[in-house]
Design an enzyme around this catalytic site. Sequence first.
Site, short mmCIF file in Angstrom:
data_model
loop_
_atom_site.label_atom_id
_atom_site.label_comp_id
_atom_site.label_asym_id
_atom_site.label_seq_id
_atom_site.Cartn_x
_atom_site.Cartn_y
_atom_site.Cartn_z
N GLY A 1 -11.03 -58.13 -16.54
CA GLY A 1 -10.56 -57.98 -17.91
C GLY A 1 -10.71 -59.25 -18.71
O GLY A 1 -10.29 -60.33 -18.27
N ASN B 1 0.68 -56.18 -8.67
CA ASN B 1 0.01 -57.39 -9.14
C ASN B 1 0.60 -57.85 -10.45
O ASN B 1 0.97 -57.05 -11.31
CB ASN B 1 -1.50 -57.16 -9.25
N SER B 2 0.69 -59.18 -10.57
CA SER B 2 1.17 -59.81 -11.79
C SER B 2 0.23 -60.96 -12.12
O SER B 2 0.65 -62.10 -12.29
CB SER B 2 2.60 -60.31 -11.61
N GLY C 1 -1.72 -61.27 -14.82
CA GLY C 1 -1.59 -61.70 -16.21
C GLY C 1 -2.91 -61.91 -16.92
O GLY C 1 -3.02 -62.75 -17.82
N ASN D 1 -14.62 -54.91 -19.67
CA ASN D 1 -13.23 -54.54 -19.94
C ASN D 1 -12.66 -55.56 -20.92
O ASN D 1 -12.64 -56.76 -20.63
CB ASN D 1 -12.44 -54.52 -18.64
N CYS E 1 -2.33 -54.00 -23.15
CA CYS E 1 -1.92 -55.36 -23.48
C CYS E 1 -0.74 -55.36 -24.46
O CYS E 1 -0.59 -54.45 -25.27
CB CYS E 1 -3.08 -56.12 -24.11
N LYS F 1 -9.22 -47.30 -21.95
CA LYS F 1 -8.45 -47.22 -20.70
C LYS F 1 -6.98 -46.98 -21.05
O LYS F 1 -6.34 -47.80 -21.71
CB LYS F 1 -8.61 -48.50 -19.89
N GLY G 1 -2.73 -48.32 -5.94
CA GLY G 1 -2.91 -47.93 -4.55
C GLY G 1 -2.54 -46.48 -4.29
O GLY G 1 -2.21 -45.73 -5.21
N GLY H 1 -5.51 -44.98 -6.78
CA GLY H 1 -5.27 -44.76 -5.36
C GLY H 1 -6.41 -44.17 -4.57
O GLY H 1 -6.21 -43.66 -3.47
#
Length: 307
Positions: free
Chosen positions: A43, A66-67, A69, A96, A136, A171, A223, A250
């Site tokens: 991204g 996930n973080s 950022g 992206n 975002c 997205k 996932g 997933g």
Amino acid sequence: MSCAIAGVSFKNPVVMASGTFGFGREYGALYDINKLGGISGKGLTLRPKAGNDGLRAAETPSGMLNSVGLENPGVAAFLRDECPYWETLDLARIVNLGGNTLEEYAEGARLIDEDAAWRKREGRQAVDMIELNISCPNVKEGGMAYGIKTEIARGVVREVRAATKLPLIVKLSPNAEDIAGMAVMCQEEGADGVSLVNTFSAMKIDIYRRRSVFDNLYAGLSGPAIKPIALRMVHQVCRAVTIPVMGMGGIGSAGDIIEFIMAGAAVVQVGTYNFVQPCAGEQLVAGLTEFMRSEGIRNLDEIRGIL
């Protein structure tokens, strides 16, 4: 196994999801990524971002959080440093694009479009389409993600559509108030397709330190744990729009891919499974080929949207 979205050809429906595949170089050292249908790159934002502090990833039952950022080099650095490599790839190449203001989104799209036009005049090509990330935070409106409310998201889609002639995929966030309505809006504003779902907002607590494991408090869940919900949302969106849908959430087997296609998806995106199996793309393409042969499926169109 081939299909086309807005004139862009995919040799098969297996596309690597943004944020899980970099720009392809590292995985390209493990297997021939040209076997894939496409990749959605890391991204990007208009300017470089350092990403979040603290822990950035954690396992959770049947998935991961996930973080990160949106750590990324920025649009200009991508065009300069990564596009020469993308020119060598024989697959669909998707940028992206994220942003925190309407102006950032539009300027990022304009720069990508200008670069694509210049390369085309030179007889070259590095970018086939833009995937617009509307998950975002809108910094001018208190930080709520653009992708939550349909009418707020409309402004972003409209601005970016006006800024680029490249095929545009939007997205969608699973946190949207009305995900089918959001997809319909994207179609109304000229999007060439939608992709879904992005990660779910989630949390993990360190019971010994008595705090969230993430400095940012919440993180994105992906996932196998989210697959049944993602599949339901993809099915709902496919029934609501006539533009192509990229399904994700997933996916870790050929059977998972078939489920999303039966729900109506044109192609799928594979994310978290890349961390479980680094050669996931090659494995999934082979598994899908074998499934089609064993079931006598000559063309994915025979089963696409069959529900």
